[in-house]
Write a protein that holds these residues in place. Structure first.
Motif, PDB file in Angstrom:
ATOM      1  N   ARG A   1      -7.572  -0.856   6.424  1.00  0.00           N
ATOM      2  CA  ARG A   1      -8.422  -1.800   7.841  1.00  0.00           C
ATOM      3  C   ARG A   1      -9.710  -2.594   7.592  1.00  0.00           C
ATOM      4  O   ARG A   1      -9.858  -3.733   7.731  1.00  0.00           O
ATOM      5  CB  ARG A   1      -9.136  -0.916   8.929  1.00  0.00           C
ATOM      6  N   THR A   2     -10.067  -2.285   6.236  1.00  0.00           N
ATOM      7  CA  THR A   2     -11.745  -2.416   6.047  1.00  0.00           C
ATOM      8  C   THR A   2     -11.026  -4.306   4.400  1.00  0.00           C
ATOM      9  O   THR A   2     -12.020  -4.784   5.471  1.00  0.00           O
ATOM     10  CB  THR A   2     -12.120  -2.036   4.591  1.00  0.00           C
TER      11      THR A   2
ATOM     12  N   TYR B   1       0.792  -0.571   0.127  1.00  0.00           N
ATOM     13  CA  TYR B   1      -0.166   0.487   0.414  1.00  0.00           C
ATOM     14  C   TYR B   1       1.186   1.651  -0.289  1.00  0.00           C
ATOM     15  O   TYR B   1       2.194   1.291   0.752  1.00  0.00           O
ATOM     16  CB  TYR B   1      -1.138  -0.361   1.608  1.00  0.00           C
TER      17      TYR B   1
ATOM     18  N   THR C   1      -0.004   4.146   0.593  1.00  0.00           N
ATOM     19  CA  THR C   1      -0.981   4.624   1.778  1.00  0.00           C
ATOM     20  C   THR C   1      -1.757   3.833   2.599  1.00  0.00           C
ATOM     21  O   THR C   1      -2.654   2.766   1.774  1.00  0.00           O
ATOM     22  CB  THR C   1      -1.833   6.168   2.126  1.00  0.00           C
ATOM     23  N   PRO C   2      -2.510   4.168   3.863  1.00  0.00           N
ATOM     24  CA  PRO C   2      -3.163   2.846   4.357  1.00  0.00           C
ATOM     25  C   PRO C   2      -5.279   3.085   3.672  1.00  0.00           C
ATOM     26  O   PRO C   2      -5.451   1.711   3.831  1.00  0.00           O
ATOM     27  CB  PRO C   2      -3.883   3.258   5.827  1.00  0.00           C
ATOM     28  N   ASP C   3      -4.658   4.163   2.406  1.00  0.00           N
ATOM     29  CA  ASP C   3      -6.213   3.790   1.985  1.00  0.00           C
ATOM     30  C   ASP C   3      -6.256   4.019   0.196  1.00  0.00           C
ATOM     31  O   ASP C   3      -7.263   4.013  -0.660  1.00  0.00           O
ATOM     32  CB  ASP C   3      -6.595   5.230   1.612  1.00  0.00           C
ATOM     33  N   ASN C   4      -4.639   3.840  -0.271  1.00  0.00           N
ATOM     34  CA  ASN C   4      -4.332   2.639  -1.340  1.00  0.00           C
ATOM     35  C   ASN C   4      -3.326   1.604  -1.402  1.00  0.00           C
ATOM     36  O   ASN C   4      -2.603   1.296  -0.839  1.00  0.00           O
ATOM     37  CB  ASN C   4      -4.100   4.348  -1.786  1.00  0.00           C
TER      38      ASN C   4
ATOM     39  N   PRO D   1      -2.922   1.627  10.839  1.00  0.00           N
ATOM     40  CA  PRO D   1      -3.782   2.160  10.477  1.00  0.00           C
ATOM     41  C   PRO D   1      -4.709   3.281  10.614  1.00  0.00           C
ATOM     42  O   PRO D   1      -5.877   1.781  11.793  1.00  0.00           O
ATOM     43  CB  PRO D   1      -3.861   1.210   8.890  1.00  0.00           C
TER      44      PRO D   1
ATOM     45  N   ASP E   1     -10.970   3.206   9.829  1.00  0.00           N
ATOM     46  CA  ASP E   1     -12.438   3.277   8.453  1.00  0.00           C
ATOM     47  C   ASP E   1     -11.273   3.425   7.224  1.00  0.00           C
ATOM     48  O   ASP E   1     -11.356   4.180   6.569  1.00  0.00           O
ATOM     49  CB  ASP E   1     -12.327   4.910   8.334  1.00  0.00           C
ATOM     50  N   CYS E   2      -9.681   3.099   7.213  1.00  0.00           N
ATOM     51  CA  CYS E   2      -9.149   3.129   5.951  1.00  0.00           C
ATOM     52  C   CYS E   2      -9.498   2.186   4.778  1.00  0.00           C
ATOM     53  O   CYS E   2     -10.058   1.106   5.472  1.00  0.00           O
ATOM     54  CB  CYS E   2      -7.870   3.116   6.332  1.00  0.00           C
ATOM     55  N   LEU E   3      -8.869   1.304   3.927  1.00  0.00           N
ATOM     56  CA  LEU E   3      -9.229   0.424   3.073  1.00  0.00           C
ATOM     57  C   LEU E   3      -8.553  -0.570   3.340  1.00  0.00           C
ATOM     58  O   LEU E   3      -8.880  -1.302   3.463  1.00  0.00           O
ATOM     59  CB  LEU E   3      -8.071   1.067   1.518  1.00  0.00           C
TER      60      LEU E   3
END
Length: 769
Positions: free
Chosen positions: A705-706, A648, A650-653, A698, A701-703
């Protein structure tokens, strides 16, 4: 009760066809082409086109078999089974006893069996029913569930009540009992209404709890120190079974209160009860597990089919049985086998007594499934204990560290997902081929061949079979396609829920995950079978005589043979015409479906399952992996063998969905964050060069963690989650999974992946000379 049928046809021509001519020869190539019908999740074949004959099978170099997940909620295309009634009216073949299905031809007065080709007449009532095929699931789909009428008479509501019994080891510590209490409280929240629950303890005595009154009452039965057989008194005479089994919906608080009274027995109690007895110079302990399980199974069997239809025993152990019948001598782990010229791997993999295998047979007859939870870092001889769990349809769990144990989560997850019980499994084949060997947590029927009894089966439970030809001719060229029919009879307590299904595998002609699954089962057979006649293929021919070392050599040789036959068949190198390893295509560049196989075999050879005793592999951990791997569906097994490493930015990408397991891959990616999924472990690793502005751990609510939460939710057991900041924390837990490096876990004798490929290439050169 429900009869589930899954029937699939396959093409039969993994063929050897000529490629373009060269100056010196006309080279054949193995072509793996797509099947007309993709296999359902319940039947996942190693190859979608079956070999035409033994010669073709041998030339392909691949195992020929299927994995079976009989209680899967949907097939790989996401289709759920069609439901119907009247399963007892479904016509059956008078020759092979196969069931009529959508693959059979129905004519004016009867039908032709797709398995054996026999013509079977139909009565007028059945013919009238089949004049409207849209109302008959068996004619509309080859994946169906048909209800069967309840057998026998009596109170049907009472018969469907499941029974759960917790058997708790009091020869333990306070920490052990606190963990068990937490796990059982979680279990009580997951049990369905109508369940009956019993609490029993064992040490040098057996304690039965009556929790249906205002105050819990416990009655103890002391185990005589010289007891070599059953207790002199039946548990039913001590406490009636219906007083012992409490309805969960009305007694949950009282059960919880009874759990709080559990205390470990003192060493003084145990040694006093044992009479300071010695056995061959060793002080007798106080864990009478074998006696307790024998008495408990007899206790429950008295009401099987009357009070309950399923009994499940959760046995929590803090160490080995060391008192009464079924006690195990654990000195064999401490002794150095090298001094006796014995193979430690070989000795520690075999059971030292048939006591628990024999007890498993009794449990099956009594309708009792046993799950063993070993919560200890002490040698417990799981090699002897495992049969009681796996042959009764249960599971074996090992938790060597109580501080980070996932036992409570595993208990809740196990009991909150749909499951079937009282199952009978039968896989039938068309007449040109037959079942070779079967693998899984079941008990074979003592009378009927290829029939397995499974007391408990959830949607993850997977079994495996391999095939062999019924005669030397293989498949006749002009016969119908090969057909498999899975018949699975079961009852269900927990209603099925919608679950995500994996992506369709119909675009693969060779299924590497199913192939790996069959290979692992064959390797596990090597670790426990002594009969050469039972070994399933020409690839693996040795028995347990050589232990783990021989298993490793045979797996290595299988990859050499597969690579050699692939190179020969594709005209890359031919027998007698190669003397340089550089000419060998060890990467299977012309067969994408096989390109992952070298890495999978490389990883399996380095898995603790096949590592040597002197490399620090605890024998109980090896047995735990053996039991775990033998029940996993193919996709989970692949993760357990070769973990998935994603990166990743970032935690969202998400940066890259898959990397090879090497430090070089980490550096080359340039990504700061990595997620490693090893099935039982999830590790989030921040590289030492990661920007300090990146949030650690992370955010929820980030990708990332999801993704983690979704993976945890889909697992049959709860994976341990670890966060590591590479610049500050000990990264060895993460780095040990980077198996493609030259040195692994400090053992320089284990080569890296590149060296492994070079060794395989050299083996191919030697094989083709």
């Amino acid at each position: 009760m429900v009869l589930r049928l899954a029937k699939r046809s396959f093409s039969r021509d993994i063929t050897v066809e000529p490629t373009a001519k060269t100056e010196s020869n006309e080279a054949p190539s193995i072509t793996y082409r797509f099947a007309e019908a993709s296999a359902a999740m319940a039947m996942r074949a190693t190859v979608s086109r079956f070999p035409a004959d033994d010669k073709t099978l041998e030339a392909s170099g691949l195992p020929w078999g299927v994995t079976v997940t009989p209680f899967a909620p949907a097939d790989e295309r996401g289709d759920t089974p069609l439901y119907g009634s009247g399963g007892h009216l479904l016509p059956r073949c008078e020759n092979c006893w196969g069931y009529l299905s959508a693959l059979c031809e129905i004519e004016r007065w009867g039908w032709t069996c797709a398995l054996c080709g026999s013509f079977i007449g139909l009565d007028s009532a059945t013919l009238d029913r089949y004049t409207q095929p849209q109302d008959c699931p068996e004619l509309s789909s080859s994946f169906i569930d048909l209800e069967l009428p309840a057998e026998g008479s009596g109170d049907g509501e009472m018969q469907t009540r499941p029974v759960y019994v917790a058997a708790v080891d009091l020869s333990s510590s306070e920490e052990f009992l606190e963990l068990v209490k937490s796990a059982l409280l979680a279990a009580l929240e997951a049990l369905v209404p109508g369940s009956l629950f019993g609490l029993v303890t064992f040490s040098h005595k057996i304690g039965l709890y009556d929790v249906q009154g205002p105050i819990a009452v416990v009655k103890n039965i002391f185990i005589p120190p010289d007891l070599e057989d059953r207790l002199p008194v039946d548990l039913e005479d001590v406490m009636p079974l219906l007083s012992f089994l409490a309805p969960v919906e009305t007694c949950k608080d009282r059960i919880a209160a009874a759990l709080e009274t559990l205390k470990p027995t003192t060493s003084w109690e145990r040694t006093t009860a044992a009479g300071q007895g010695h056995n061959d110079g060793v002080l007798l302990g106080g864990r009478g597990f074998g006696v307790a399980m024998t008495a408990l199974i007899d206790y429950l069997s008295s009401e099987y089919g009357s009070t309950f239809a399923l009994a499940r025993v959760f046995a929590f152990m803090s160490g080995p049985p060391d008192y009464g019948s079924g006690q195990l001598d654990t000195r064999r782990y401490g002794e150095q086998y090298a001094s006796k010229r014995e193979d430690a791997d070989l000795a520690l993999l075999s059971e030292q007594t048939p006591f628990y295998k024999d007890l498993a047979a009794v449990a099956v007859q009594a309708g009792v499934c046993v799950d063993i939870f070993a919560i200890t870092d002490e040698y417990t001889d799981l090699a002897s204990l495992k049969y009681l769990s796996i042959e009764s349809g249960g599971s074996l769990f090992l938790y060597s560290n109580m501080d980070d144990s996932t036992l409570p989560q595993d208990m809740y997850r196990m009991l909150s997902r749909p499951y079937a019980f009282g199952c009978i499994l039968r896989l039938r084949t068309s007449s040109d081929f037959k079942l070779g060997y079967s693998y899984g947590h079941f008990f074979p029927d003592p009378q009927y061949e290829n029939v397995q009894h499974i007391i408990y089966c959830d949607s993850f439970a997977t079994y495996a079979y391999d095939f062999e030809f019924a005669n030397s001719n293989g498949f006749f060229r002009y016969t119908e396609p090969p057909v498999l029919q899975l018949a699975f009879q079961y009852s269900i307590v927990v209603p099925q829920e919608d679950t995500d299904t994996s992506e369709s595998n119909s675009a693969r002609s060779v299924d590497p995950e199913a192939t790996l699954s069959i290979l692992v089962h064959k390797a596990l057979t090597l670790l426990e079978e002594n009969d050469d006649d039972k070994l399933p293929t020409k690839v693996i021919l040795a028995s347990l005589k050589e232990g783990v070392r021989e298993g490793r050599l045979l797996l290595h040789d299988w990859l050499v043979i597969l690579t050699a036959q692939y190179n020969d068949a594709h005209g890359l190198v031919q027998s007698g015409a190669v003397n340089e390893t550089s000419r060998v295509d060890v990467a299977f560049s012309q067969c994408p479906q096989l390109q992952s196989m070298p890495r999978l075999i490389f990883a399996l050879l380095r898995n603790p399952l096949l590592r040597l005793h002197e490399e620090g592999i605890h024998p109980d951990f090896r047995i735990y992996l053996q039991c775990l791997f033998s029940a996993l569906e193919p996709i989970s097994l692949q993760l357990a063998i070769y973990p998935l490493l994603a990166s990743y930015s970032t935690p969202d990408n998400l940066a890259y969905p898959r990397h090879s397991l090497s430090r070089g891959a980490l550096l080359a990616s340039g990504s700061p964050i990595f997620l490693l999924d090893a099935f039982t472990n999830l590790i989030v690793y921040y590289s030492p060069s990661a920007d300090l502005s990146l949030p650690f751990p992370p955010p929820h609510d980030c990708l990332l963690r999801t993704t983690i939460n979704k993976l945890k939710q889909e697992r049959c057991i709860t994976p341990k989650l670890t966060f590591i900041r590479g610049a500050e924390d000990d990264a060895s837990v993460f780095e040990r999974y980077l198996i493609e490096e030259q040195n692994v876990d400090g053992f320089s004798s284990l080569m890296g992946f590149d060296s492994f490929l070079e060794e395989i290439s050299q083996g191919v050169v030697e094989f083709l000379k």
